[in-house]
Design a protein around this motif. Structure first.
Motif, PDB file in Angstrom:
ATOM      1  N   GLY A 172       0.826  -1.181   0.013  1.00 10.62           N
ATOM      2  CA  GLY A 172      -0.039   0.210   0.044  1.00 10.62           C
ATOM      3  C   GLY A 172       0.799   1.259  -0.047  1.00 10.62           C
ATOM      4  O   GLY A 172       0.526   2.335  -0.714  1.00 10.62           O
ATOM      5  N   VAL A 173       1.851   1.300   1.039  1.00 12.18           N
ATOM      6  CA  VAL A 173       2.499   2.623   1.000  1.00 12.18           C
ATOM      7  C   VAL A 173       3.450   2.669  -0.419  1.00 12.18           C
ATOM      8  O   VAL A 173       3.424   4.018  -0.900  1.00 12.18           O
ATOM      9  CB  VAL A 173       3.557   2.691   2.077  1.00 12.18           C
ATOM     10  CG1 VAL A 173       4.669   3.585   1.769  1.00 12.18           C
ATOM     11  CG2 VAL A 173       2.605   2.693   3.470  1.00 12.18           C
ATOM     12  N   MET A 174       4.002   1.821  -1.118  1.00 10.46           N
ATOM     13  CA  MET A 174       4.798   1.974  -2.122  1.00 10.46           C
ATOM     14  C   MET A 174       3.790   2.329  -3.363  1.00 10.46           C
ATOM     15  O   MET A 174       4.475   3.086  -4.293  1.00 10.46           O
ATOM     16  CB  MET A 174       5.455   0.265  -2.549  1.00 10.46           C
ATOM     17  CG  MET A 174       6.434   0.562  -3.651  1.00 10.46           C
ATOM     18  SD  MET A 174       7.645   1.517  -3.183  1.00 10.46           S
ATOM     19  CE  MET A 174       7.699   2.914  -4.285  1.00 10.46           C
ATOM     20  N   ALA A 175       2.680   1.686  -3.549  1.00  9.16           N
ATOM     21  CA  ALA A 175       1.708   1.961  -4.193  1.00  9.16           C
ATOM     22  C   ALA A 175       1.243   3.390  -4.410  1.00  9.16           C
ATOM     23  O   ALA A 175       1.362   4.074  -5.362  1.00  9.16           O
ATOM     24  CB  ALA A 175       0.471   1.115  -4.156  1.00  9.16           C
ATOM     25  N   GLY A 176       0.845   4.134  -3.255  1.00 10.46           N
ATOM     26  CA  GLY A 176       0.847   5.337  -3.203  1.00 10.46           C
ATOM     27  C   GLY A 176       1.841   6.345  -3.234  1.00 10.46           C
ATOM     28  O   GLY A 176       1.689   7.099  -4.243  1.00 10.46           O
ATOM     29  N   TYR A 177       3.056   6.046  -2.762  1.00  6.68           N
ATOM     30  CA  TYR A 177       4.131   6.840  -2.911  1.00  6.68           C
ATOM     31  C   TYR A 177       4.549   6.857  -4.400  1.00  6.68           C
ATOM     32  O   TYR A 177       4.954   7.952  -5.010  1.00  6.68           O
ATOM     33  CB  TYR A 177       5.133   6.278  -2.025  1.00  6.68           C
ATOM     34  CG  TYR A 177       6.472   6.995  -1.701  1.00  6.68           C
ATOM     35  CD1 TYR A 177       6.938   7.931  -0.894  1.00  6.68           C
ATOM     36  CD2 TYR A 177       7.603   6.621  -2.722  1.00  6.68           C
ATOM     37  CE1 TYR A 177       8.109   8.623  -1.031  1.00  6.68           C
ATOM     38  CE2 TYR A 177       8.567   7.491  -3.001  1.00  6.68           C
ATOM     39  CZ  TYR A 177       9.176   8.372  -1.968  1.00  6.68           C
ATOM     40  OH  TYR A 177      10.101   9.144  -2.024  1.00  6.68           O
ATOM     41  N   GLY A 178       4.775   5.803  -4.812  1.00  6.87           N
ATOM     42  CA  GLY A 178       5.020   5.572  -6.371  1.00  6.87           C
ATOM     43  C   GLY A 178       4.062   6.370  -7.151  1.00  6.87           C
ATOM     44  O   GLY A 178       4.329   6.845  -8.290  1.00  6.87           O
ATOM     45  N   ALA A 179       2.641   6.093  -6.842  1.00  5.86           N
ATOM     46  CA  ALA A 179       1.923   6.899  -7.655  1.00  5.86           C
ATOM     47  C   ALA A 179       2.252   8.442  -7.961  1.00  5.86           C
ATOM     48  O   ALA A 179       2.010   8.787  -8.980  1.00  5.86           O
ATOM     49  CB  ALA A 179       0.463   6.710  -7.297  1.00  5.86           C
ATOM     50  N   ALA A 180       2.626   8.933  -6.958  1.00  2.71           N
ATOM     51  CA  ALA A 180       2.986  10.322  -6.946  1.00  2.71           C
ATOM     52  C   ALA A 180       4.363  10.450  -7.485  1.00  2.71           C
ATOM     53  O   ALA A 180       4.423  11.537  -8.440  1.00  2.71           O
ATOM     54  CB  ALA A 180       2.804  11.013  -5.385  1.00  2.71           C
ATOM     55  N   VAL A 181       5.247   9.858  -6.766  1.00  3.87           N
ATOM     56  CA  VAL A 181       6.741  10.158  -7.430  1.00  3.87           C
ATOM     57  C   VAL A 181       6.992   9.555  -8.775  1.00  3.87           C
ATOM     58  O   VAL A 181       7.802  10.337  -9.483  1.00  3.87           O
ATOM     59  CB  VAL A 181       7.663   9.576  -6.122  1.00  3.87           C
ATOM     60  CG1 VAL A 181       9.153   9.709  -6.523  1.00  3.87           C
ATOM     61  CG2 VAL A 181       7.165  10.341  -4.801  1.00  3.87           C
ATOM     62  N   HIS A 182       6.717   8.486  -8.870  1.00  2.38           N
ATOM     63  CA  HIS A 182       7.195   7.593 -10.197  1.00  2.38           C
ATOM     64  C   HIS A 182       6.148   7.782 -11.293  1.00  2.38           C
ATOM     65  O   HIS A 182       6.398   8.333 -12.224  1.00  2.38           O
ATOM     66  CB  HIS A 182       7.302   6.180 -10.105  1.00  2.38           C
ATOM     67  CG  HIS A 182       8.386   5.827  -8.890  1.00  2.38           C
ATOM     68  ND1 HIS A 182       8.400   4.999  -8.088  1.00  2.38           N
ATOM     69  CD2 HIS A 182       9.438   6.593  -8.711  1.00  2.38           C
ATOM     70  CE1 HIS A 182       9.553   4.655  -7.123  1.00  2.38           C
ATOM     71  NE2 HIS A 182      10.075   5.909  -7.655  1.00  2.38           N
ATOM     72  N   THR A 183       4.792   7.303 -11.154  1.00  2.00           N
ATOM     73  CA  THR A 183       3.981   7.585 -12.123  1.00  2.00           C
ATOM     74  C   THR A 183       3.446   9.205 -12.445  1.00  2.00           C
ATOM     75  O   THR A 183       3.560   9.325 -13.510  1.00  2.00           O
ATOM     76  CB  THR A 183       2.787   6.885 -11.782  1.00  2.00           C
ATOM     77  OG1 THR A 183       3.091   5.640 -11.287  1.00  2.00           O
ATOM     78  CG2 THR A 183       1.626   6.519 -13.077  1.00  2.00           C
ATOM     79  N   GLY A 184       3.322   9.829 -11.401  1.00  2.00           N
ATOM     80  CA  GLY A 184       2.686  11.038 -11.463  1.00  2.00           C
ATOM     81  C   GLY A 184       3.837  12.342 -11.538  1.00  2.00           C
ATOM     82  O   GLY A 184       3.685  13.106 -12.228  1.00  2.00           O
ATOM     83  N   ALA A 185       5.037  11.529 -11.482  1.00  2.00           N
ATOM     84  CA  ALA A 185       6.368  12.671 -11.457  1.00  2.00           C
ATOM     85  C   ALA A 185       6.119  13.904 -10.848  1.00  2.00           C
ATOM     86  O   ALA A 185       6.368  15.037 -11.623  1.00  2.00           O
ATOM     87  CB  ALA A 185       6.749  12.552 -12.914  1.00  2.00           C
ATOM     88  N   VAL A 186       5.466  13.999  -9.840  1.00  2.00           N
ATOM     89  CA  VAL A 186       5.356  15.270  -9.064  1.00  2.00           C
ATOM     90  C   VAL A 186       6.687  15.797  -8.775  1.00  2.00           C
ATOM     91  O   VAL A 186       7.689  15.166  -8.466  1.00  2.00           O
ATOM     92  CB  VAL A 186       4.544  15.019  -7.681  1.00  2.00           C
ATOM     93  CG1 VAL A 186       4.442  16.390  -6.987  1.00  2.00           C
ATOM     94  CG2 VAL A 186       3.157  14.378  -7.798  1.00  2.00           C
ATOM     95  N   GLY A 187       6.744  17.365  -9.030  1.00  2.00           N
ATOM     96  CA  GLY A 187       7.895  17.907  -9.076  1.00  2.00           C
ATOM     97  C   GLY A 187       7.880  19.093  -8.108  1.00  2.00           C
ATOM     98  O   GLY A 187       6.676  19.423  -7.583  1.00  2.00           O
ATOM     99  N   SER A 188       8.853  19.703  -7.954  1.00  2.00           N
ATOM    100  CA  SER A 188       9.064  20.945  -6.865  1.00  2.00           C
ATOM    101  C   SER A 188       8.179  21.998  -7.492  1.00  2.00           C
ATOM    102  O   SER A 188       8.267  22.430  -8.500  1.00  2.00           O
ATOM    103  CB  SER A 188      10.345  21.361  -6.768  1.00  2.00           C
ATOM    104  OG  SER A 188      10.433  22.705  -5.870  1.00  2.00           O
ATOM    105  N   GLY A 189       7.154  22.636  -6.569  1.00  6.14           N
ATOM    106  CA  GLY A 189       6.280  23.663  -6.890  1.00  6.14           C
ATOM    107  C   GLY A 189       4.822  23.125  -7.542  1.00  6.14           C
ATOM    108  O   GLY A 189       4.128  24.001  -7.658  1.00  6.14           O
TER     109      GLY A 189
END
Length: 370
Positions: A172-189
């Protein structure tokens, strides 16, 4: 010799889970035997119990687990008895078309243990000494005192991590964290909206915050979950039970919408909200798992005119051997609050009651401690 241990089994479609004695064989080539220390109760386990992921009953449930290597099979390198590991349901095969193209986080033929775990049920015996073969949830089956997995599924991490917290990065944590950081590529700002603030959604909030998002908006129908979301980095909250969440998110983003929207629910209505909650050329990431019969209908002109990207996130597009140690290091360094996901710790025989609490939204995670 085979090991007889207690485990949680879903014997038939929709029936309450049972605590049964199972037989875990010695590890064969490429396998490892793991003494489970803790395992989170995930919605995926409930989907297995209810027959939503297949009908290969009986299922051996549990997959968000941390434990200690007890034995390694022939040919295993890099792991040894005594190593503290988190279990992953993706172990790249190295040979499929995705792995050959350098994208092992999409591996289409993940490796699992070569020998079956079985019920001790008095039926005809298998070579491992047991009876009816079990189907382990996500190839793991960790609501058990011991489990057998492929060596690639056991990722060595810092042993100072608390097992109850560490195991949660296995799903669960990896799925959510990765959805933002890897799949969604959330960046600064960036501005980010997360729909659904259970375990996966809260992990997406944490990931977006760590990635440098300027504004992280938590959307849910439960004020308890919204209050909890602020612990993981939400800067704003929206209760969508009585408020149009699309208009609320636009109001918090200068009328534009979010750069990245993460749907951690996986229903047609939340996906559609997320679609229109984006800014022009924004990204929508679906990480919540829908039921097979769900459908979405949209005018094709809306798909074209809004631009951007519509993505599905499988396991947070993670590579466990790369990402698990990093998340554990962030946890030990005080940057990722894994302890905040652990609502309660329970025994093996309390999994069925934990499912009830999960359905009612009373927990982020119940964690079985062995």
């Amino acid at each position: 010799m085979p090991h007889e241990v207690h485990a949680v089994v879903a014997a038939e479609h929709g029936a309450p889970v049972e605590l049964r004695t199972i037989v875990v064989p010695d590890p064969g080539p490429g396998d490892v035997l793991v003494a489970v220390r803790a395992c989170g109760v995930c919605h995926t386990d409930l989907h297995y119990r209810d027959g939503a992921i297949g009908d290969a009953f009986p299922f051996l449930l549990g997959h968000e687990a941390a434990g200690v290597i007890e034995e390694v099979g022939p040919g295993v390198t890099g792991l040894a008895p005594g190593d503290f590991v988190v279990l992953a349901w993706r172990a790249p095969c190295g040979a499929c078309r995705s792995c050959r193209r350098g994208r092992p986080w999409y591996c289409f033929d993940s490796v699992n243990a070569g020998r079956p775990m079985t019920l001790r049920d008095g039926t005809s015996r298998t070579a491992s000494g047991g009876g009816t073969p079990l189907t382990p949830a996500l190839g793991i089956g960790a609501f058990a005192e011991k489990t057998l997995v492929a060596a690639g599924q056991a990722v060595k991490v810092d042993p100072h991590a608390r097992p109850e917290a560490a195991g949660l990065i296995g799903c669960g944590v990896m799925a959510g964290y990765g959805a933002a950081v890897h799949t969604g590529a959330v960046g600064s700002g960036d501005t980010v909206a997360v729909i659904g603030c259970g375990g996966v959604g809260s992990a997406a909030i944490a990931g977006a915050s760590l990635a440098g998002a300027r504004r992280v908006i938590a959307v849910d129908i439960d004020d308890r979950k919204l209050d909890g979301a602020t612990r993981f980095g939400a800067t704003h909250t929206v209760n969508s039970r009585g408020t149009d969440p699309v208009e609320a998110v636009r109001g918090l983003t200068g009328g534009h919408g979010a750069d990245v929207v993460i749907d951690a629910v996986g229903r047609p209505e939340t996906w559609t909200q997320g679609f229109f909650m984006r800014d022009l050329a924004g990204t929508l990431v679906q990480v919540g798992v829908p039921d097979p019969d769900m459908r979405v209908e949209l005018p094709l002109i809306d798909l074209f005119s809004r631009g951007g990207a519509l993505k599905s996130s499988w396991y947070g597009d993670c590579l466990p051997s790369r990402d698990f140690p990093v998340l554990i290091d962030r946890y030990l360094g005080g940057r990722l609050d894994l302890d905040g996901f652990v609502t309660e710790t329970i025994a093996l025989d309390e999994v069925e009651s934990a499912f009830d609490k999960m359905r009612d939204g009373r927990v982020l995670r119940s964690v079985v401690v062995i």
